[in-house]
Design a protein around this motif. Structure first.
Motif, PDB file in Angstrom:
ATOM      1  N   PRO A 196      49.041 -37.347  -8.800  1.00 15.44           N
ATOM      2  CA  PRO A 196      47.715 -36.867  -9.222  1.00 15.44           C
ATOM      3  C   PRO A 196      46.710 -36.949  -8.078  1.00 15.44           C
ATOM      4  CG  PRO A 196      48.647 -38.341 -10.859  1.00 15.44           C
ATOM      5  CD  PRO A 196      49.547 -38.427  -9.652  1.00 15.44           C
ATOM      6  N   ILE A 197      45.856 -35.920  -7.991  1.00 20.39           N
ATOM      7  CA  ILE A 197      44.882 -35.831  -6.905  1.00 20.39           C
ATOM      8  C   ILE A 197      43.468 -35.858  -7.497  1.00 20.39           C
ATOM      9  CG2 ILE A 197      44.037 -34.404  -4.997  1.00 20.39           C
ATOM     10  CD1 ILE A 197      46.881 -33.232  -4.819  1.00 20.39           C
ATOM     11  N   PHE A 198      42.654 -36.799  -7.029  1.00 23.01           N
ATOM     12  CA  PHE A 198      41.294 -36.948  -7.552  1.00 23.01           C
ATOM     13  C   PHE A 198      40.220 -36.684  -6.496  1.00 23.01           C
ATOM     14  CE2 PHE A 198      44.070 -39.591 -10.134  1.00 23.01           C
ATOM     15  CZ  PHE A 198      43.671 -39.290 -11.422  1.00 23.01           C
ATOM     16  N   ASN A 199      40.608 -36.680  -5.211  1.00 26.95           N
ATOM     17  CA  ASN A 199      39.611 -36.615  -4.141  1.00 26.95           C
ATOM     18  C   ASN A 199      39.624 -35.287  -3.394  1.00 26.95           C
ATOM     19  OD1 ASN A 199      42.098 -36.968  -2.971  1.00 26.95           O
ATOM     20  ND2 ASN A 199      41.411 -38.452  -1.434  1.00 26.95           N
ATOM     21  N   LYS A 200      40.212 -34.248  -4.002  1.00 26.32           N
ATOM     22  CA  LYS A 200      40.252 -32.930  -3.377  1.00 26.32           C
ATOM     23  C   LYS A 200      39.883 -31.859  -4.391  1.00 26.32           C
ATOM     24  CE  LYS A 200      43.903 -34.353  -0.187  1.00 26.32           C
ATOM     25  NZ  LYS A 200      45.331 -34.185   0.185  1.00 26.32           N
ATOM     26  N   ILE A 201      39.434 -30.721  -3.862  1.00 25.70           N
ATOM     27  CA  ILE A 201      39.079 -29.583  -4.705  1.00 25.70           C
ATOM     28  C   ILE A 201      40.286 -28.664  -4.836  1.00 25.70           C
ATOM     29  CG2 ILE A 201      37.600 -27.546  -4.913  1.00 25.70           C
ATOM     30  CD1 ILE A 201      35.488 -29.066  -3.334  1.00 25.70           C
ATOM     31  N   SER A 202      40.526 -28.191  -6.037  1.00 20.30           N
ATOM     32  CA  SER A 202      41.620 -27.251  -6.244  1.00 20.30           C
ATOM     33  C   SER A 202      41.224 -26.254  -7.320  1.00 20.30           C
ATOM     34  CB  SER A 202      42.896 -27.980  -6.651  1.00 20.30           C
ATOM     35  OG  SER A 202      43.929 -27.051  -6.929  1.00 20.30           O
ATOM     36  N   TRP A 251      38.386 -29.926 -11.645  1.00 21.89           N
ATOM     37  CA  TRP A 251      37.780 -29.076 -12.675  1.00 21.89           C
ATOM     38  C   TRP A 251      37.058 -29.899 -13.736  1.00 21.89           C
ATOM     39  CZ3 TRP A 251      39.732 -29.678 -17.661  1.00 21.89           C
ATOM     40  CH2 TRP A 251      40.943 -30.378 -17.763  1.00 21.89           C
ATOM     41  N   LEU A 252      37.378 -31.188 -13.828  1.00 28.06           N
ATOM     42  CA  LEU A 252      36.700 -32.043 -14.798  1.00 28.06           C
ATOM     43  C   LEU A 252      35.304 -32.448 -14.336  1.00 28.06           C
ATOM     44  CD1 LEU A 252      39.631 -34.411 -15.835  1.00 28.06           C
ATOM     45  CD2 LEU A 252      38.552 -32.653 -17.249  1.00 28.06           C
ATOM     46  N   GLN A 253      35.066 -32.406 -13.007  1.00 28.57           N
ATOM     47  CA  GLN A 253      33.778 -32.794 -12.433  1.00 28.57           C
ATOM     48  C   GLN A 253      33.283 -31.680 -11.509  1.00 28.57           C
ATOM     49  OE1 GLN A 253      35.482 -36.585 -10.900  1.00 28.57           O
ATOM     50  NE2 GLN A 253      33.726 -37.552 -11.908  1.00 28.57           N
ATOM     51  N   PRO A 254      32.774 -30.589 -12.070  1.00 26.20           N
ATOM     52  CA  PRO A 254      32.391 -29.433 -11.242  1.00 26.20           C
ATOM     53  C   PRO A 254      31.243 -29.703 -10.274  1.00 26.20           C
ATOM     54  CG  PRO A 254      31.657 -29.161 -13.517  1.00 26.20           C
ATOM     55  CD  PRO A 254      32.550 -30.355 -13.501  1.00 26.20           C
ATOM     56  N   ASN A 255      30.439 -30.739 -10.518  1.00 31.53           N
ATOM     57  CA  ASN A 255      29.288 -31.022  -9.647  1.00 31.53           C
ATOM     58  C   ASN A 255      29.551 -32.151  -8.660  1.00 31.53           C
ATOM     59  OD1 ASN A 255      27.645 -29.057 -10.918  1.00 31.53           O
ATOM     60  ND2 ASN A 255      27.212 -30.482 -12.595  1.00 31.53           N
TER      61      ASN A 255
END
Length: 450
Positions: free
Chosen positions: A342-348, A357-361
């Motif tokens: 799982p990736i939490f620190n990159k944009i995809s 996508w859960l944190q768009p801002n």
């Protein structure tokens, strides 16, 4: 009356390190440089030799195919080097600046009485014509042509790019003069686009068709506006001008002097104090980079924004058309099993093991790592999700790669520029160089069809 444009397809890349809206004056550079690669398709013929003293606004070279199209010096001083490459091709001109700047002065033009032909001659003579681009082909405009319309974008949506509402403040007179001049050179309209909620100095100008734009990047690209307002068909052409270049054109029309001053956004997570700097075209980036301070040593300087800019040295020079310099960490490290967790620190743009996508801002501190290597095209449907034009991006890219001129025409290559494919390149799982593919396709189309 404005005509609103709402873009739904796209992707906002929120990065750490946006420039604060404070402006400082950059240290004067000792050496200024003009890179000939900034003028795509131009064959230069030198007017001065090494060792010659020149004034700011004095012509350095002209276009071989158009002798009255002059390219001028941003500063006064001595031309100390003409760097050449293979077959003696001119690559870079370097100018050692004087402590006291002398500027070449032209007689002022009576803009109200001037004809379109007189305006063109004046801009060509003063070195301001290279700021006017044309589509198709995304090259410097041909003065002998007449565009069906002129497009200007006053809205930057690229990551960490300069806020045009801020940098254009107080430049209303120059902007109006440039708009009035451009309006004489087209039978159509001068389309100006600004952000929907913005308070731009461009909104109060006369002689424009105002459009308010909303949506994710690439909502601010002029190619998106052309596609939504007045698409280009075969045999038609439009001109485009950058909003900050309007200021240089307008000041030249009002004063008769070429002022190469720019307000540049220095941004990125590797900059300690990201802010704006007042400097000149061709200045050494180090003159304002180290004034803001940098984090560590392993970072990349990008001459432009992170999507369309070019890699530069720390002692490199500001590009002719750039108003942004970005510094982000160099991505020369690799994650063990980075593709399988799982990736939490990159944009995809996908939802496969990613959660941006859960944190768009949320703002991210991304590196230059491409997170993969070049491979064959994989049909994922991701390009269409971030490409707002009425064009099939995958099919157009493939037509350019196989050099199918008929397909390139029919699929809409006349409308696009390489920057329009910067976002599809970002989301490409195959790591294909989309902007390079489009540039080569445009060059081939111009060579074969003209």
């Amino acid at each position: 009356m404005s005509k609103d444009i709402r873009i739904k397809k796209g992707l906002n890349i929120n990065l750490v390190g946006a420039a604060e809206q404070t402006t400082s004056k950059a240290v004067l550079s000792n050496v200024y440089a003009i890179h000939l690669s900034d003028f795509h398709g131009i064959t230069p013929k030198m007017l001065v030799k090494e060792g010659v003293e020149i004034k700011a606004g004095e012509a350095l070279f002209y276009n071989k195919n158009r002798e009255d199209m002059l390219f001028v010096s941003p500063v006064s001083g001595e031309l100390i080097e003409i760097e050449r490459g293979a077959r003696r091709r001119i690559l870079t001109l370097k100018i050692l600046a004087d402590k006291t700047q002398d500027t070449l002065e032209h007689s002022k033009l009576d803009l109200e009485k001037a004809s379109a032909h007189q305006v063109k001659e004046y801009l060509l003579k003063g070195g301001c014509w290279p700021f006017i681009k044309q589509r198709p082909y995304d090259i410097i405009a041909d003065p002998d042509t007449t565009p069906k319309a002129i497009f200007i974008s006053g809205y930057n949506t690229a990551p960490l790019s300069a806020d045009l509402d801020y940098v254009l403040q107080g430049k209303e007179k120059e902007l109006q003069a440039a708009i009035s001049a451009l309006g004489k050179m087209t039978p159509g309209k001068v389309h100006v686009s600004v952000g929907k909620s913005a308070k731009s100095p461009l909104t109060g100008l006369n002689g424009i068709e105002l459009h308010k734009v909303a949506g994710p990047h690439p909502a601010g690209l002029v190619g998106t506006h052309i596609n939504k307002i007045d698409p280009i068909n075969k045999g038609e052409l439009v001109w485009t001008v950058s909003a900050q270049d309007l200021v240089i054109i307008g000041e030249f029309l009002l004063t008769g002097t070429f002022n190469a001053e720019r307000i540049v956004a220095l941004a990125g997570s590797s900059v300690k104090q990201p802010k704006y700097y007042t400097t000149k075209i061709g200045t050494e980036i180090s003159t304002f980079l180290y004034a803001s301070g940098v984090n560590g040593e392993n970072f990349r300087v990008i001459n432009g924004d992170v999507l369309t800019g070019l890699k530069s040295k720390q002692d490199g020079h500001l590009g002719y058309y750039n108003n942004t310099v970005t510094c982000i960490p160099e991505g020369d490290d690799y994650e063990f099993f980075g593709w399988n967790k799982p990736i939490f620190n990159k944009i995809s743009a996908t939802r496969a093991l990613t959660f941006s996508w859960l944190q768009p801002n949320k703002k991210y501190d991304l590196t230059t790592n491409t997170n993969g290597e070049h491979r064959a095209f994989v049909v994922t449907g991701m390009y269409e999700k971030v490409f707002p034009m009425d064009i099939y991006p995958m099919q157009l890219l493939k037509a350019c790669m196989v050099k199918d001129l008929d397909e390139m025409e029919q699929l809409g290559l006349y409308e696009v520029a390489p920057e329009d494919f910067s976002l599809t390149e970002f989301v490409c799982v195959s790591k294909q160089p989309h902007q390079q593919i489009i540039r080569e396709g445009l060059d081939l189309l111009q060579k074969e069809i003209g």
